[in-house]
Design an enzyme around this catalytic site. Structure first.
Site, PDB file in Angstrom:
ATOM      1  CD  GLU A 271      77.626  23.587  31.674  1.00 30.39           C
ATOM      2  OE1 GLU A 271      77.666  23.455  32.883  1.00 30.39           O
ATOM      3  OE2 GLU A 271      77.309  22.746  31.116  1.00 30.39           O
TER       4      GLU A 271
ATOM      5  CE1 TYR B 189     100.554  20.460  53.345  1.00 31.00           C
ATOM      6  CE2 TYR B 189     100.838  18.307  54.490  1.00 31.00           C
ATOM      7  CZ  TYR B 189     101.008  19.716  54.436  1.00 31.00           C
ATOM      8  OH  TYR B 189     101.408  20.563  55.309  1.00 31.00           O
TER       9      TYR B 189
ATOM     10  CD  GLU C 212      78.363  12.463  36.578  1.00 32.20           C
ATOM     11  OE1 GLU C 212      78.777  13.444  36.199  1.00 32.20           O
ATOM     12  OE2 GLU C 212      77.034  12.129  37.099  1.00 32.20           O
TER      13      GLU C 212
ATOM     14  CE  LYS D 149      79.058  22.385  35.726  1.00 33.66           C
ATOM     15  NZ  LYS D 149      78.500  21.422  34.525  1.00 33.66           N
TER      16      LYS D 149
END
Length: 128
Positions: free
Chosen positions: A30, A62, A82, A107
């Site tokens: 990863e 934004y 997290e 994910k």
């Protein structure tokens, strides 16, 4: 006697589906290959003053928020989504008009051995 109403506004600016290529994850592959992360961020903002004055300086831009969120996710690799979510919340709360930030980090290519539609972590953070 009626309970006092919560004085916080319900106004929100929401960005949905920001796509970011990054190298977060517990596994070496990863970190080496990277993968796509999808970010949703919603900020609680009192939009009354910005709307009445038609003044961008009194709200959260934004476009700038989107760029800052992408930069934060692209940053140094971490093990956990997290941690990525906390990083995004910190960015959103760095805007003076933001009262609270709700963040979801998806994910979609998570290394799971069973069929799945999505893996996501959602957090809500406010000013201390």
């Amino acid at each position: 006697m009626a309970e006092p109403r919560d004085r916080r506004p319900g106004d929100r600016i929401t960005l949905t589906g920001l796509r970011v290529q990054a190298n977060h994850g517990v596994f070496d592959f990863e970190r080496e290959q990277g993968q796509e992360f999808v970010i949703d961020v919603s900020v609680l903002v009192d939009l009354r003053a910005a709307a009445s004055a038609d003044d961008l300086a009194q709200t959260v831009h934004y476009g700038e928020l989107a760029e800052a969120v992408v930069a934060a996710v692209e940053g140094d690799p971490v093990d956990l989504i997290e941690t990525v979510a906390e990083r995004v919340a910190e960015v959103a709360l760095s805007y003076p008009a933001t009262i609270e930030a709700a963040v979801t980090v998806h994910k979609p290519q998570a290394p799971i051995t069973v069929p799945f539609a999505d893996v996501a972590v959602s957090i809500v953070r406010g000013r201390a």
